[in-house]
Design an enzyme around this catalytic site. Structure first.
Site, PDB file in Angstrom:
ATOM      1  N   SER A   7       0.835  -1.188   0.000  1.00 25.01           N
ATOM      2  CA  SER A   7       0.000   0.000   0.000  1.00 25.01           C
ATOM      3  C   SER A   7       0.870   1.237   0.000  1.00 25.01           C
ATOM      4  O   SER A   7       1.981   1.228   0.526  1.00 25.01           O
ATOM      5  CB  SER A   7      -0.880   0.015   1.244  1.00 25.01           C
ATOM      6  OG  SER A   7      -0.042   0.161   2.372  1.00 25.01           O
ATOM      7  N   LYS A   8       0.324   2.296  -0.586  1.00 23.94           N
ATOM      8  CA  LYS A   8       1.173   3.480  -0.751  1.00 23.94           C
ATOM      9  C   LYS A   8       1.507   4.154   0.565  1.00 23.94           C
ATOM     10  O   LYS A   8       2.446   4.917   0.655  1.00 23.94           O
ATOM     11  CB  LYS A   8       0.540   4.455  -1.739  1.00 23.94           C
ATOM     12  CG  LYS A   8      -0.799   4.971  -1.348  1.00 23.94           C
ATOM     13  CD  LYS A   8      -1.334   5.817  -2.489  1.00 23.94           C
ATOM     14  CE  LYS A   8      -2.788   6.161  -2.231  1.00 23.94           C
ATOM     15  NZ  LYS A   8      -3.428   6.754  -3.374  1.00 23.94           N
ATOM     16  N   ARG A   9       0.747   3.855   1.598  1.00 22.99           N
ATOM     17  CA  ARG A   9       1.099   4.438   2.892  1.00 22.99           C
ATOM     18  C   ARG A   9       2.395   3.863   3.439  1.00 22.99           C
ATOM     19  O   ARG A   9       3.062   4.466   4.255  1.00 22.99           O
ATOM     20  CB  ARG A   9      -0.019   4.196   3.912  1.00 22.99           C
ATOM     21  CG  ARG A   9      -1.188   5.125   3.709  1.00 22.99           C
ATOM     22  CD  ARG A   9      -2.309   4.844   4.665  1.00 22.99           C
ATOM     23  NE  ARG A   9      -3.518   5.468   4.193  1.00 22.99           N
ATOM     24  CZ  ARG A   9      -3.901   6.705   4.504  1.00 22.99           C
ATOM     25  NH1 ARG A   9      -3.170   7.423   5.313  1.00 22.99           N
ATOM     26  NH2 ARG A   9      -5.012   7.209   4.014  1.00 22.99           N
ATOM     27  N   LYS A  10       2.712   2.650   2.997  1.00 17.85           N
ATOM     28  CA  LYS A  10       3.906   2.011   3.545  1.00 17.85           C
ATOM     29  C   LYS A  10       5.038   1.868   2.536  1.00 17.85           C
ATOM     30  O   LYS A  10       6.169   1.615   2.901  1.00 17.85           O
ATOM     31  CB  LYS A  10       3.533   0.629   4.080  1.00 17.85           C
ATOM     32  CG  LYS A  10       2.436   0.720   5.137  1.00 17.85           C
ATOM     33  CD  LYS A  10       2.455  -0.450   6.069  1.00 17.85           C
ATOM     34  CE  LYS A  10       1.444  -0.233   7.180  1.00 17.85           C
ATOM     35  NZ  LYS A  10       0.579  -1.375   7.403  1.00 17.85           N
ATOM     36  N   ARG A  38       7.769  10.746   5.152  1.00 15.75           N
ATOM     37  CA  ARG A  38       7.878   9.503   5.928  1.00 15.75           C
ATOM     38  C   ARG A  38       9.310   9.333   6.442  1.00 15.75           C
ATOM     39  O   ARG A  38       9.543   8.961   7.579  1.00 15.75           O
ATOM     40  CB  ARG A  38       7.489   8.330   5.033  1.00 15.75           C
ATOM     41  CG  ARG A  38       6.889   7.211   5.809  1.00 15.75           C
ATOM     42  CD  ARG A  38       6.066   6.273   4.986  1.00 15.75           C
ATOM     43  NE  ARG A  38       6.628   6.030   3.677  1.00 15.75           N
ATOM     44  CZ  ARG A  38       5.918   5.711   2.622  1.00 15.75           C
ATOM     45  NH1 ARG A  38       4.615   5.608   2.722  1.00 15.75           N
ATOM     46  NH2 ARG A  38       6.467   5.489   1.459  1.00 15.75           N
TER      47      ARG A  38
END
Ligand code: GLU
Length: 484
Positions: free
Chosen positions: A255-258, A476
């Site tokens: 997922s793009k969050r990670k 991030r």
């Protein structure tokens, strides 16, 4: 079946940035088709008109071209089974839905959205799996006619057995049993007469003569609906082969969050297409000789479905970096290397291309004495993840906790911002307000996180030009740095 009859396809939905998972699935379909002298087809599944866009479609096409995964039939190249965009095939789906109705395999459902929402709530509250309760199955013909006469909106749903199990044959996984009572009475045609994924996908795979469907394992649960539709329509079903999902290092679905998931990110970072394909190949496949570095052609030559492994492949950027480094060192002579750098620097919009210079010229001009002063100003636009220290992030008025909270808030918001400098500014102003900090104080660590320096080029412009993926990755990284 003769080998040359093999036809595979990739069927992306053009919603958002081109996804690395699309390239991964395309690669396997490409290799299988090429190995057997068959055809690899590209179909655009854009029936979700609210979420689909031409811009996204173009980005998918150009990313697949960049990777060298040329399709034999599809948008831009045409072919005998066109059009290859589902929004241009609506009539075919309507006709098929009509046939299913006629044959009694589907029914009109007049249930209003609020009743369906209530039904789902009740099912959830009772600990049951949400799914259509079958109310409109029992409408009499005359009732249906009278509602149609009053122009009541309706959808068409497929009938699904309530008992027994469906057995799906998967080339890699063998027989998969799924109980029919877990399969919803799927809507096939929506109230606006547009098809859902399931109907359009089955109709097109049949119409386009697809023989093998290689797709991600997240589609396994859709397979019973598809199997039933093939049976209802009297068509033979293509062979199914569900590939293992790409995963984040914590094993959750990529997922793009990670993890960066957009192919545009990998292009802008300066990964070589050969290396990215090689890496995606390694995710679920291996060379008979165990060599980790291989070209697309070599993968085609050696390709066999039996060599696909079903473990949960973890997408690990460090391993990709290692492989990319090998490709840069081992496979390009000096001239080729120079050409790649030139292409990358001139074509990626955050480096030196025309558009970039036009956007940036007026802003940086006021900050330089000689042209070579541009070097440090532009450095963040040539870089991927930039090196920053906790001291630099914390040298403003805010403490570690506040900065970390600000970064977390922005990382959360960044997903829903329309990507232009005005909206980015608005988002960061909101973040500052939520932190209860002065805008200047709140923005300082963002300058550092994004440009590497608290005195730099204008932040919102910089973020717009860098793009969402790289900004996300840098924010991030800043959070990570603060933890140490
Ligand atoms: N449109 C689907 C997707 O976005 C296609 C799934 C399939 O291959 O059947 O992945």
């Amino acid at each position: 079946m003769s080998e040359s009859a093999i036809r595979t396809r990739i069927a992306p939905s053009p919603t958002g940035d081109p996804h690395v998972g699309t390239a991964y699935v395309a690669l396997f379909n490409y290799c299988f088709a090429r190995k057997h002298g068959g055809q690899f087809i590209l179909r655009i599944e854009d029936t979700d008109t609210a979420r689909s866009s031409r811009q996204s479609e173009e980005a998918i096409l150009s990313s697949l071209r960049w990777l060298g995964l040329a399709w034999d039939e599809g948008p831009e190249v045409g072919g005998p089974c066109g059009p290859y965009r589902q929004s241009e095939r609506a009539e075919l789906y309507r006709r098929t839905a009509g046939q299913l109705l006629e044959a009694g395999h589907a029914f009109r459902c007049f249930c209003k959205p609020d009743r369906l929402a209530r039904m789902r709530e009740e099912q959830k509250a009772a600990g049951k799996r949400p799914g259509y309760d079958g109310q409109c199955l029992s409408l009499s013909d005359s009732e249906v006619q009278s509602r149609l006469g009053h122009s009541e909106p309706f959808v068409i749903r497929m009938k699904v057995p309530r008992e027994g199990t469906c057995v799906i044959q998967d080339l890699l996984r063998g027989n998969i049993e799924i109980a029919w009572d877990t399969v919803d009475m799927q809507v096939l045609l929506k109230a606006d007469a547009m098809p859902t994924y399931h109907l359009a996908n089955v109709v097109d795979d049949h119409a386009m003569g697809i023989t093998h469907i290689l797709r991600g394992e997240e589609w396994i649960n859709s397979a019973p609906k598809h199997k039933l539709l093939y049976e209802y329509l009297g068509w033979s079903m293509p062979v199914l082969c569900h590939l293992p999902l790409l995963r984040n290092p914590d094993k959750s679905k990529l997922s793009k969050r990670k993890n960066p998931t957009s192919l545009l990110f990998y292009k802008r970072m300066g990964y070589l297409p050969e290396a990215l394909l090689n890496y995606l190949g390694l995710m679920a496949w291996s060379m008979p000789n165990g060599e980790e570095k291989f070209s697309l052609n070599a993968m085609v030559q050696e390709f066999s479905l039996e060599r696909i492994s079903l473990g949960g492949p973890v997408f690990d950027l460090r391993k990709l970096d290692w492989l990319n480094g090998r490709w840069i060192r081992e496979d390009l002579d000096d001239d080729q290397f120079a050409e790649r750098v030139r292409q990358w620097a001139l074509n990626e919009r955050w480096a030196l291309n025309e558009r970039f210079l036009k956007q940036w010229g007026p802003l940086v001009r006021s900050r330089i004495a000689v042209l070579s002063d541009l070097g440090p100003l532009l450095a963040p636009f040539f870089s991927g993840i930039i090196s920053i220290t906790p001291e630099l992030l914390l040298d403003g008025k805010l403490d570690r906790n506040a900065v970390s909270t600000g970064l977390a808030l922005a990382l959360d918001r960044i997903e829903n911002v329309e990507w232009n400098k005005d909206e980015i500014e608005k988002m960061l102003r909101d973040v500052a307000a939520e932190m209860g900090a002065k805008l200047r104080d709140a923005l300082r660590p963002f300058y550092v996180a994004i440009t590497g320096s608290a005195v730099s080029v204008p932040l919102f412009d910089a973020m717009e030009i860098l793009g969402r993926d790289l900004c996300r990755a840098r924010l991030r990284h800043a959070r990570e740095v603060l933890k140490h």
